[in-house]
Design a protein around this motif. Structure first.
Motif, PDB file in Angstrom:
ATOM      1  N   GLU A  25      40.365 -29.195  11.856  1.00  0.00           N
ATOM      2  CA  GLU A  25      39.762 -30.357  11.555  1.00  0.00           C
ATOM      3  C   GLU A  25      39.416 -30.512  10.053  1.00  0.00           C
ATOM      4  N   THR A  26      39.557 -31.723   9.505  1.00  0.00           N
ATOM      5  CA  THR A  26      39.046 -32.021   8.367  1.00  0.00           C
ATOM      6  C   THR A  26      37.874 -33.272   8.391  1.00  0.00           C
ATOM      7  N   SER A  27      37.032 -33.028   7.962  1.00  0.00           N
ATOM      8  CA  SER A  27      36.033 -34.050   8.121  1.00  0.00           C
ATOM      9  C   SER A  27      35.221 -34.376   6.678  1.00  0.00           C
ATOM     10  N   VAL A  28      34.533 -35.752   7.043  1.00  0.00           N
ATOM     11  CA  VAL A  28      33.576 -36.067   6.002  1.00  0.00           C
ATOM     12  C   VAL A  28      32.420 -36.464   6.555  1.00  0.00           C
ATOM     13  N   ASN A  29      31.165 -35.806   6.167  1.00  0.00           N
ATOM     14  CA  ASN A  29      29.881 -35.926   6.573  1.00  0.00           C
ATOM     15  C   ASN A  29      28.872 -36.688   5.726  1.00  0.00           C
TER      16      ASN A  29
ATOM     17  N   VAL B 125      32.430 -32.586   2.474  1.00  0.00           N
ATOM     18  CA  VAL B 125      33.754 -32.576   3.192  1.00  0.00           C
ATOM     19  C   VAL B 125      33.945 -30.927   3.636  1.00  0.00           C
ATOM     20  N   ALA B 126      34.828 -31.100   4.545  1.00  0.00           N
ATOM     21  CA  ALA B 126      34.738 -29.756   5.362  1.00  0.00           C
ATOM     22  C   ALA B 126      36.414 -29.380   6.020  1.00  0.00           C
ATOM     23  N   LEU B 127      36.759 -28.319   6.031  1.00  0.00           N
ATOM     24  CA  LEU B 127      38.157 -28.070   6.568  1.00  0.00           C
ATOM     25  C   LEU B 127      37.848 -26.691   7.531  1.00  0.00           C
ATOM     26  N   SER B 128      38.053 -26.974   9.016  1.00  0.00           N
ATOM     27  CA  SER B 128      37.837 -26.077   9.871  1.00  0.00           C
ATOM     28  C   SER B 128      38.962 -25.872  10.915  1.00  0.00           C
ATOM     29  N   PRO B 129      39.463 -24.432  10.906  1.00  0.00           N
ATOM     30  CA  PRO B 129      40.328 -24.232  12.071  1.00  0.00           C
ATOM     31  C   PRO B 129      39.305 -23.978  13.494  1.00  0.00           C
ATOM     32  N   VAL B 130      39.778 -24.336  14.312  1.00  0.00           N
ATOM     33  CA  VAL B 130      38.986 -24.210  15.887  1.00  0.00           C
ATOM     34  C   VAL B 130      39.816 -23.862  16.839  1.00  0.00           C
ATOM     35  N   LEU B 131      39.204 -23.130  17.383  1.00  0.00           N
ATOM     36  CA  LEU B 131      39.848 -22.164  18.896  1.00  0.00           C
ATOM     37  C   LEU B 131      39.547 -23.045  19.959  1.00  0.00           C
ATOM     38  N   HIS B 132      40.372 -23.724  20.938  1.00  0.00           N
ATOM     39  CA  HIS B 132      40.032 -24.487  21.883  1.00  0.00           C
ATOM     40  C   HIS B 132      40.488 -23.784  23.185  1.00  0.00           C
TER      41      HIS B 132
ATOM     42  N   TYR C 219      29.817 -24.635  -1.922  1.00  0.00           N
ATOM     43  CA  TYR C 219      30.459 -23.956  -1.000  1.00  0.00           C
ATOM     44  C   TYR C 219      29.732 -23.382   0.124  1.00  0.00           C
ATOM     45  N   GLN C 220      29.964 -23.842   1.418  1.00  0.00           N
ATOM     46  CA  GLN C 220      29.264 -23.236   2.639  1.00  0.00           C
ATOM     47  C   GLN C 220      30.297 -23.048   3.770  1.00  0.00           C
ATOM     48  N   PHE C 221      30.093 -21.991   4.505  1.00  0.00           N
ATOM     49  CA  PHE C 221      30.921 -21.829   5.613  1.00  0.00           C
ATOM     50  C   PHE C 221      30.270 -22.850   6.717  1.00  0.00           C
ATOM     51  N   GLU C 222      31.232 -23.456   7.651  1.00  0.00           N
ATOM     52  CA  GLU C 222      30.911 -24.373   8.695  1.00  0.00           C
ATOM     53  C   GLU C 222      31.016 -23.476   9.941  1.00  0.00           C
ATOM     54  N   ASP C 223      30.079 -23.098  10.592  1.00  0.00           N
ATOM     55  CA  ASP C 223      30.260 -22.283  11.882  1.00  0.00           C
ATOM     56  C   ASP C 223      30.096 -23.575  13.006  1.00  0.00           C
TER      57      ASP C 223
ATOM     58  N   GLY D 217      35.626 -25.231  26.031  1.00  0.00           N
ATOM     59  CA  GLY D 217      34.748 -24.651  25.002  1.00  0.00           C
ATOM     60  C   GLY D 217      35.453 -24.369  23.696  1.00  0.00           C
ATOM     61  N   GLU D 218      34.789 -24.384  22.557  1.00  0.00           N
ATOM     62  CA  GLU D 218      35.414 -24.266  21.396  1.00  0.00           C
ATOM     63  C   GLU D 218      34.631 -23.361  20.474  1.00  0.00           C
ATOM     64  N   PHE D 219      35.203 -22.793  19.435  1.00  0.00           N
ATOM     65  CA  PHE D 219      34.610 -21.962  18.355  1.00  0.00           C
ATOM     66  C   PHE D 219      35.345 -21.979  17.108  1.00  0.00           C
ATOM     67  N   GLY D 220      34.753 -22.143  15.978  1.00  0.00           N
ATOM     68  CA  GLY D 220      35.525 -22.143  14.753  1.00  0.00           C
ATOM     69  C   GLY D 220      34.453 -21.584  13.501  1.00  0.00           C
ATOM     70  N   ILE D 221      35.335 -21.275  12.758  1.00  0.00           N
ATOM     71  CA  ILE D 221      34.436 -20.842  11.218  1.00  0.00           C
ATOM     72  C   ILE D 221      35.207 -21.624  10.069  1.00  0.00           C
ATOM     73  N   GLY D 222      34.892 -22.603   9.246  1.00  0.00           N
ATOM     74  CA  GLY D 222      35.664 -23.207   8.280  1.00  0.00           C
ATOM     75  C   GLY D 222      34.922 -22.967   6.939  1.00  0.00           C
TER      76      GLY D 222
END
Length: 183
Positions: A70-74, A90-97, A133-137, A110-115
């Protein structure tokens, strides 16, 4: 320093993140567009627009398991009119679904991700988060429905933190309500 150099210094990292996103999209097998309403601690509210690229690589192990990027703008806002604080992310996160229950009308997952995310301002909502720079959990539960499970509603918890790389590291927490549609 010229005006153009100032603009590039401020927004160049966002352009780099966008270019990385476009490069990764060529490996995707399907995509969705999502919009989230975010609610954080205190009076923090936000909106998130995301593009999600699906990869079927994990379906060899289970039909109910896949991952997406997921790429996002917040855009976050804190406070009241004329006395508020904003932040652009802006964020870039791989997510397990993982799908848990199948129903004729839809399926629960359910889903889980750390980006990784990039914050425009390191001081927001009365907190100094130290680094841009921050982690997005994330941790979420959702429901897919409609023809070919084209639509998704999800409730997610997000935590943004620099992972202790630099002090202080108070973190920022959000709950989101998301609606996504496969393209």
């Amino acid at each position: 320093m010229t005006h153009l150099e100032l603009i590039f210094r401020r927004y160049g990292r966002y352009l780099a993140a966008l270019l990385l996103t476009l490069c990764m999209s060529s490996y995707a097998q399907a995509a969705s567009l999502a919009v989230d309403y975010l609610r954080g601690e205190g009076d923090v509210e936000g909106i998130k627009v995301a593009y999600q690229y699906y990869h079927q690589a994990l379906t060899d192990f289970s039909d109910d398991l896949y991952w997406y990027v997921e790429t996002s703008v917040n855009f976050w806002e804190y406070g009241v009119e004329r006395q508020h604080d904003t932040n652009f992310i802006v964020a870039l996160s791989p997510v397990l679904h993982k799908t848990f229950f199948h129903r004729p009308q839809g399926r629960f997952y359910g889903e889980f991700g750390i980006g990784l995310s990039l914050l425009d301002d390191t001081t927001f909502a009365g907190k100094n988060v130290s680094t841009h720079y921050q982690f997005e959990d994330r941790l979420g539960l959702g429901y897919e429905f409609g023809e070919d499970h084209k639509y998704r509603l999800a409730l997610r918890y997000f935590h943004y933190s620099n992972g202790g790389v630099k002090k202080p590291n108070p973190g920022l927490d959000f709950i989101s309500l998301s609606f996504a549609m496969r393209l």
